[in-house]
Scaffold this active site. Structure first.
Site, PDB file in Angstrom:
ATOM      1  N   ARG A 280       0.854  -1.189   0.000  1.00  0.00           N
ATOM      2  CA  ARG A 280       0.000   0.000   0.000  1.00  0.00           C
ATOM      3  C   ARG A 280       0.894   1.245   0.000  1.00  0.00           C
ATOM      4  O   ARG A 280       2.002   1.229   0.572  1.00  0.00           O
ATOM      5  CB  ARG A 280      -0.891   0.026   1.247  1.00  0.00           C
ATOM      6  CG  ARG A 280      -2.003  -1.031   1.232  1.00  0.00           C
ATOM      7  CD  ARG A 280      -3.080  -0.704   0.201  1.00  0.00           C
ATOM      8  NE  ARG A 280      -4.185  -1.646   0.206  1.00  0.00           N
ATOM      9  CZ  ARG A 280      -4.315  -2.687  -0.617  1.00  0.00           C
ATOM     10  NH1 ARG A 280      -3.376  -2.940  -1.524  1.00  0.00           N
ATOM     11  NH2 ARG A 280      -5.379  -3.471  -0.556  1.00  0.00           N
TER      12      ARG A 280
ATOM     13  N   HIS B 292      -1.190   0.119  -9.571  1.00  0.00           N
ATOM     14  CA  HIS B 292      -1.801  -0.842  -8.628  1.00  0.00           C
ATOM     15  C   HIS B 292      -2.273  -2.102  -9.372  1.00  0.00           C
ATOM     16  O   HIS B 292      -3.437  -2.488  -9.285  1.00  0.00           O
ATOM     17  CB  HIS B 292      -2.970  -0.186  -7.867  1.00  0.00           C
ATOM     18  CG  HIS B 292      -3.250  -0.863  -6.558  1.00  0.00           C
ATOM     19  ND1 HIS B 292      -3.527  -0.194  -5.403  1.00  0.00           N
ATOM     20  CD2 HIS B 292      -3.303  -2.183  -6.224  1.00  0.00           C
ATOM     21  CE1 HIS B 292      -3.731  -1.051  -4.424  1.00  0.00           C
ATOM     22  NE2 HIS B 292      -3.592  -2.273  -4.905  1.00  0.00           N
TER      23      HIS B 292
HETATM   24  P1  NAP Z   1      -1.337 -11.666   5.244  1.00  0.00           P
HETATM   25  O1  NAP Z   1      -1.528 -13.082   4.830  1.00  0.00           O
HETATM   26  O2  NAP Z   1      -2.217 -11.101   6.306  1.00  0.00           O
HETATM   27  O3  NAP Z   1       0.203 -11.515   5.683  1.00  0.00           O
HETATM   28  C1  NAP Z   1       0.673 -10.339   6.259  1.00  0.00           C
HETATM   29  C2  NAP Z   1       2.109 -10.566   6.728  1.00  0.00           C
HETATM   30  O4  NAP Z   1       2.588  -9.323   7.278  1.00  0.00           O
HETATM   31  C3  NAP Z   1       2.195 -11.599   7.844  1.00  0.00           C
HETATM   32  O5  NAP Z   1       3.382 -12.353   7.718  1.00  0.00           O
HETATM   33  C4  NAP Z   1       2.236 -10.724   9.095  1.00  0.00           C
HETATM   34  O6  NAP Z   1       2.904 -11.314  10.202  1.00  0.00           O
HETATM   35  C5  NAP Z   1       3.040  -9.549   8.598  1.00  0.00           C
HETATM   36  N1  NAP Z   1       2.798  -8.377   9.454  1.00  0.00           N
HETATM   37  C6  NAP Z   1       1.644  -7.717   9.642  1.00  0.00           C
HETATM   38  N2  NAP Z   1       1.802  -6.710  10.531  1.00  0.00           N
HETATM   39  C7  NAP Z   1       3.080  -6.762  10.908  1.00  0.00           C
HETATM   40  C8  NAP Z   1       3.844  -6.004  11.822  1.00  0.00           C
HETATM   41  N3  NAP Z   1       3.328  -5.006  12.524  1.00  0.00           N
HETATM   42  N4  NAP Z   1       5.139  -6.341  11.970  1.00  0.00           N
HETATM   43  C9  NAP Z   1       5.674  -7.364  11.280  1.00  0.00           C
HETATM   44  N5  NAP Z   1       5.001  -8.127  10.391  1.00  0.00           N
HETATM   45  C10 NAP Z   1       3.716  -7.825  10.219  1.00  0.00           C
HETATM   46  O7  NAP Z   1      -1.467 -10.686   3.984  1.00  0.00           O
HETATM   47  P2  NAP Z   1      -1.279 -11.049   2.438  1.00  0.00           P
HETATM   48  O8  NAP Z   1      -2.464 -11.759   1.910  1.00  0.00           O
HETATM   49  O9  NAP Z   1       0.051 -11.670   2.251  1.00  0.00           O
HETATM   50  O10 NAP Z   1      -1.320  -9.579   1.781  1.00  0.00           O
HETATM   51  C11 NAP Z   1      -0.398  -8.563   2.175  1.00  0.00           C
HETATM   52  C12 NAP Z   1      -0.811  -7.224   1.588  1.00  0.00           C
HETATM   53  O11 NAP Z   1      -0.539  -7.171   0.184  1.00  0.00           O
HETATM   54  C13 NAP Z   1      -2.304  -6.921   1.646  1.00  0.00           C
HETATM   55  O12 NAP Z   1      -2.682  -6.445   2.930  1.00  0.00           O
HETATM   56  C14 NAP Z   1      -2.474  -5.854   0.584  1.00  0.00           C
HETATM   57  O13 NAP Z   1      -2.346  -4.553   1.145  1.00  0.00           O
HETATM   58  C15 NAP Z   1      -1.296  -6.093  -0.361  1.00  0.00           C
HETATM   59  N6  NAP Z   1      -1.757  -6.461  -1.714  1.00  0.00           N
HETATM   60  C16 NAP Z   1      -1.425  -5.634  -2.742  1.00  0.00           C
HETATM   61  C17 NAP Z   1      -1.828  -5.946  -4.031  1.00  0.00           C
HETATM   62  C18 NAP Z   1      -1.445  -5.080  -5.209  1.00  0.00           C
HETATM   63  O14 NAP Z   1      -1.874  -5.334  -6.338  1.00  0.00           O
HETATM   64  N7  NAP Z   1      -0.609  -4.085  -5.038  1.00  0.00           N
HETATM   65  C19 NAP Z   1      -2.574  -7.114  -4.276  1.00  0.00           C
HETATM   66  C20 NAP Z   1      -2.891  -7.929  -3.186  1.00  0.00           C
HETATM   67  C21 NAP Z   1      -2.482  -7.591  -1.913  1.00  0.00           C
HETATM   68  P3  NAP Z   1       2.315 -12.659  10.878  1.00  0.00           P
HETATM   69  O15 NAP Z   1       2.667 -13.761   9.900  1.00  0.00           O
HETATM   70  O16 NAP Z   1       3.045 -12.760  12.142  1.00  0.00           O
HETATM   71  O17 NAP Z   1       0.832 -12.454  10.995  1.00  0.00           O
END
Ligand code: NAP
Length: 305
Positions: free
Chosen positions: A220, A268
């Site tokens: 983001r 994006h």
């Molecule tokens: P997810 O499965 O919820 O994984 C998030 C990861 O970030 C987890 O490993 C989590 O740790 C870690 N994390 C969260 N808060 C943290 C903190 N304060 N300190 C350290 N680590 C932290 O999410 P996801 O499905 O992989 O997606 C991630 C993000 O990608 C989405 O939220 C979205 O914003 C972005 N995204 C972007 C696009 C695009 O086209 N640009 C498309 C899809 C998604 P834990 O493992 O310990 O929970």
């Protein structure tokens, strides 16, 4: 059950017929067609303001995206209603391809050769092995975890950061962000946007990435402090940055970022919701609610994602 499709980011005329085919027993409505309060499930992706208020029968808010920051930040979000993230295998695959493309673009200096071509300059840069390079993955969740393994399989040294301790074969996993950054030449941000991660890629953090490295932000816009990033590109500490997400979006036409030579900008598109792989996942979650069960991947509001 009554299902409301309330999204400005995805088209109801496309999604509603697709979902209706998979769930013939449910009644579908597209915002603002039904807001009479008898909605059981709301499907959203940047929903219109107020669309989720005044729905007393609501049992599930289902995101059409993997990121849920704009749902969680809605002041009108009904309390106690679970929010389910979409885990879309097509989107996971697309994100892997995008991050690997950017890692290789930087590693093989293609970003630099594009500039040389514009100057008609025949000039070679030093070649590195993947094993010379460190790649940091911030966030080891649904997206980052698999990407860390794919990048590792290509021979790069990979370090990953998560909130809770993790183990991934061949990947240096840590909960210490500074340690992960200091092991990294290229850093890919795959974090959710929460109060803890907003502005996390600031001057102090970015200068811990090794010199001549790159930043890949496919999460983001709010994760990166843009003036700090530009200062590190302009000073030559960072070679290049790949930015896919911005605040605000769309990136305004008069933004100086468009013309910055150190930036590759995409609108994006790092990973888009793929109807062929996600519609079935949405249907499964709605069927969970029909059976009185909780779908997987619901948001932990205390953690913010
Ligand atoms: P997810 O499965 O919820 O994984 C998030 C990861 O970030 C987890 O490993 C989590 O740790 C870690 N994390 C969260 N808060 C943290 C903190 N304060 N300190 C350290 N680590 C932290 O999410 P996801 O499905 O992989 O997606 C991630 C993000 O990608 C989405 O939220 C979205 O914003 C972005 N995204 C972007 C696009 C695009 O086209 N640009 C498309 C899809 C998604 P834990 O493992 O310990 O929970």
């Amino acid at each position: 059950m009554n299902v409301l499709f309330a999204s400005t980011g995805e088209k109801p005329e496309f999604w509603v017929p697709l979902l209706q085919k998979l769930l013939p027993a449910e009644r579908f409505f597209a915002w603002p067609d039904n807001n009479s309060g008898d909605i059981d499930v709301a499907i959203v992706a940047t929903h219109p303001r107020g669309a989720l208020a005044g729905l007393p029968r609501l049992k599930l808010i289902q995101s059409l995206w993997m990121g849920v920051d704009n749902i969680v930040a809605d002041p009108d979000l009904p309390r106690g209603v679970p929010v389910a993230r979409l885990i879309d295998p097509g989107m996971v695959a697309a994100m892997g391809e995008t991050v690997i493309a950017h890692v290789l673009d930087w590693h093989r200096h293609f970003w630099c050769y594009r500039g040389f071509q514009a100057q008609k300059l025949w000039k070679r840069r030093r070649q590195y092995l993947a094993s010379d390079r460190g790649v940091g993955i911030l966030g080891l969740g649904e997206l980052g975890g698999g990407i860390a393994l794919k990048v590792r399989a290509m021979g790069f040294n990979v370090a990953g950061w998560s909130r809770r301790p993790k183990q991934l074969p061949g990947v240096f996993c840590s909960t210490d962000l500074d340690e992960v950054l200091s092991r990294s030449d290229a850093v890919a941000c795959l974090l959710p946007l929460t109060p803890h991660t907003r502005g996390i890629l600031n001057k102090d953090r970015l200068q811990r990435i090794r010199k001549d490295g790159c930043l890949i932000n496919v999460a983001r816009g709010g994760h990166v402090v843009i003036p700090d990033l530009l200062a590190l590109l302009d000073s030559g500490h960072l070679a290049h940055a790949y930015l896919d997400a911005f605040e605000p979006e769309p990136l305004p036409a008069d933004s100086p970022l468009w013309a910055h030579p150190g930036l590759t900008i995409t609108p994006h598109i790092a990973a888009l919701t793929e109807p062929r792989t996600s519609a079935g996942k949405l249907a499964e979650n709605i069927e969970c609610i029909r059976r009185g069960e909780m779908p997987p991947n619901t948001v932990d509001f205390a953690a913010g994602y």
